[in-house]
Design a protein around this motif. Sequence first.
Motif, mmCIF file in Angstrom:
data_model
loop_
_atom_site.group_PDB
_atom_site.id
_atom_site.type_symbol
_atom_site.label_atom_id
_atom_site.label_comp_id
_atom_site.label_asym_id
_atom_site.label_seq_id
_atom_site.Cartn_x
_atom_site.Cartn_y
_atom_site.Cartn_z
ATOM 1 N N LEU A 1 71.333 -27.517 43.422
ATOM 2 C CA LEU A 1 71.924 -28.859 43.379
ATOM 3 C C LEU A 1 73.276 -28.897 44.065
ATOM 4 C CD1 LEU A 1 71.284 -30.510 39.898
ATOM 5 C CD2 LEU A 1 70.542 -31.285 42.129
ATOM 6 N N ARG A 2 74.088 -27.873 43.838
ATOM 7 C CA ARG A 2 75.420 -27.801 44.428
ATOM 8 C C ARG A 2 75.336 -27.854 45.952
ATOM 9 N NH1 ARG A 2 76.689 -23.548 42.037
ATOM 10 N NH2 ARG A 2 77.422 -24.579 40.176
ATOM 11 N N GLY B 1 74.731 -37.778 40.942
ATOM 12 C CA GLY B 1 74.851 -36.908 42.111
ATOM 13 C C GLY B 1 76.082 -36.020 42.067
ATOM 14 N N SER B 2 77.027 -36.383 41.214
ATOM 15 C CA SER B 2 78.263 -35.603 41.080
ATOM 16 C C SER B 2 78.163 -34.496 40.048
ATOM 17 C CB SER B 2 79.426 -36.533 40.717
ATOM 18 O OG SER B 2 79.627 -37.486 41.724
ATOM 19 N N PHE C 1 73.803 -31.407 47.094
ATOM 20 C CA PHE C 1 74.751 -32.499 46.935
ATOM 21 C C PHE C 1 76.030 -32.273 47.747
ATOM 22 C CE2 PHE C 1 72.027 -33.654 43.360
ATOM 23 C CZ PHE C 1 71.868 -35.000 43.651
ATOM 24 N N ASP D 1 77.830 -42.871 41.895
ATOM 25 C CA ASP D 1 76.855 -41.779 41.966
ATOM 26 C C ASP D 1 77.228 -40.619 41.039
ATOM 27 O OD1 ASP D 1 74.586 -40.398 42.774
ATOM 28 O OD2 ASP D 1 75.593 -39.489 44.494
ATOM 29 N N ILE E 1 75.061 -33.804 50.921
ATOM 30 C CA ILE E 1 75.047 -35.259 50.776
ATOM 31 C C ILE E 1 76.479 -35.805 50.771
ATOM 32 C CG2 ILE E 1 74.507 -37.150 49.170
ATOM 33 C CD1 ILE E 1 71.938 -35.528 48.458
ATOM 34 N N LEU E 2 77.386 -35.112 50.085
ATOM 35 C CA LEU E 2 78.791 -35.546 50.080
ATOM 36 C C LEU E 2 79.378 -35.538 51.484
ATOM 37 C CD1 LEU E 2 80.518 -33.941 46.963
ATOM 38 C CD2 LEU E 2 80.040 -36.342 47.385
#
Length: 189
Positions: free
Chosen positions: A168-169, A23-24, A172, A20, A175-176
């Motif tokens: 985004l930070r 996503g990173s 995500f 991903d 999500i992480l």
Amino acid sequence: MNFSFKEIISVTIILFSVIDILGSIPIIIDLRKKAGGIHAEQATAVAGLLMIIYLFLGISILKLFGVDVESFAVAGALIIFLIGMEMILGRNIFKHETSSSKATSIVPLAFPIIAGAGTMTTILSLKAAYQQENIIVGIVLNLVIVYIVLRSSVWIEKKLGQTGADILRKVFGMILIAISIKLIKANLV
């Protein structure tokens, strides 16, 4: 050598979803800012080396240290959880002030973000279902994508802007955390 286009595509897609790298991007941007830069070549090479070594020696290395795959996955999940917390809370858990960009390119970028517990356990699973040479090609194709994303991180950040990067930070980061909890749950059973 028994190359199979179908197997290579399957392995590549599976690893791409686990690694991903897209996503990173918020993590990569954060690490680059904290460390003053990242070394795309070094991070990609170290991640690739870790994946190839794990393909051939993963279970043996873990057994040498008396660690099972599940414990390794939980340890990697805890690191991913902390990185997610950093992203959401905007607090530094990992000390980056004294780290060089070369060190940051290895930990936490090459390991555990690119070649983390999820990637390693997936490689072991793939080894049971696919030919080794097809797995290696799938790893190399993913490393090319990883390298392109790492080299483009400044450009990507400019396109996102500060607000886009912040959004985004946070997203995500959550999500992480969810991925880390899923890894922990799956490996504590």
